[in-house]
Design a protein around this motif. Sequence first.
Motif: not given
Length: 392
Positions: A127-152
């Motif tokens: 996937s690509f930096v700054q993308s957004f694909h969701g907040r479940t673990f798989g879609s969050m892992a694909a999301t290119g925004q570290t702020a969405v992933q931090e703390g999990f």
Amino acid sequence: MENQEDTVWADEELFPTYKRWDVTFAKAEDTTITDTNGKTYQDFMAGIGVVNLGHSHPYVVQAVEKQLHEGWHASNFFHYNQQQEAAHLLTSHSCGDLVFFANSGAEANEAAIKLARKHTGRKKIISFVQSFHGRTFGSMAATGQTAVQEGFGPMPEGFVRLPFNDVSELEKAIDEDTAAVLIEMVQGEGGVRPADQAFVTAVEEKVKKSGGLLVCDEIQTGIGRTGTLFAHEQYEIEPDIITSAKGLGNGFPVGAMIGKQFLKESFGPGSHGTTFGGNPLAMAAVKATLQTLFEEKWIKAAAAKGERFLNELDQELRSLPVVKDVRGMGMMAGVELTESSAPVIKELRDKGMLVIGAGPNVIRMLPPLTMKEETLLEGVQDIKEALSSIQS
């Protein structure tokens, strides 16, 4: 039961996962939202790109009301005619052949990730930096925004995020272990950034040559938002999988993964499922939404109005010192500023115009496709006034 209709609630019993505005929703109709104080707002965000036909569209409401009296749920052990009818509307107007119905965009993307890995027997999802694909673990892992992933904790393995619109990095990353490339035609949450044509062409060519799948995330860009049913149509590519949600039910929670016929055997009985996905109420909303879009030609209207809207934004705002860029596609627009967009968004809200951010510096607009052209153009002037005021 006790009548609590007039009770004023605070949020003490809710997890504070949202940065809420000081506005309490009361009702909405067409492109107008009314709060509990009676103040009205022109909705240039459409519930974050959801109510493409406007709020409380009468035909969609009628279809859901009718289904309410015929049954809400029986489970996916049953055949539902409504599912097949909704699926046919999607496949007959896209390059896909089969549909899996879910409850949200994140679930649609999870299904796509699972199917890509299962079909190919490979692990890597690009996937690509700054993308957004969701907040479940798989879609969050694909999301290119570290702020969405931090703390999990650690993200699932196999996800690679590359610079957007960079063909050279793409060429280095695609290999024999690539299950799929997951791409948005316009990065919505990432700043309303359209993909370059040459980049999209290269993505399709290289991932298919590698034996991987091309997955287009059309959660925000789909259902007429950009002037075609799905934005990838304007790039003249043919994805193996399309994911959809947001505008699909015009506000009713629903998502869909649309795939090619050759993927059928990889998603057989027991491979995936959902209790509520494809329920009759959601299917009534989908069917009514799509029929209205096609029969009343709102997608064509969105293309024409969107072009005028974007041109007006560009002409009126680009010369302002605080404006760095104006970009978008169809009825999806972003104005990038040289400073924080938050004060401008608040000022517009105070004046009765609802817009949202896309990152710290971008004003994002996703108006209903039904919004009148004069209202769109008035909105441009409201933004210009708000931007001018912060410079004075």
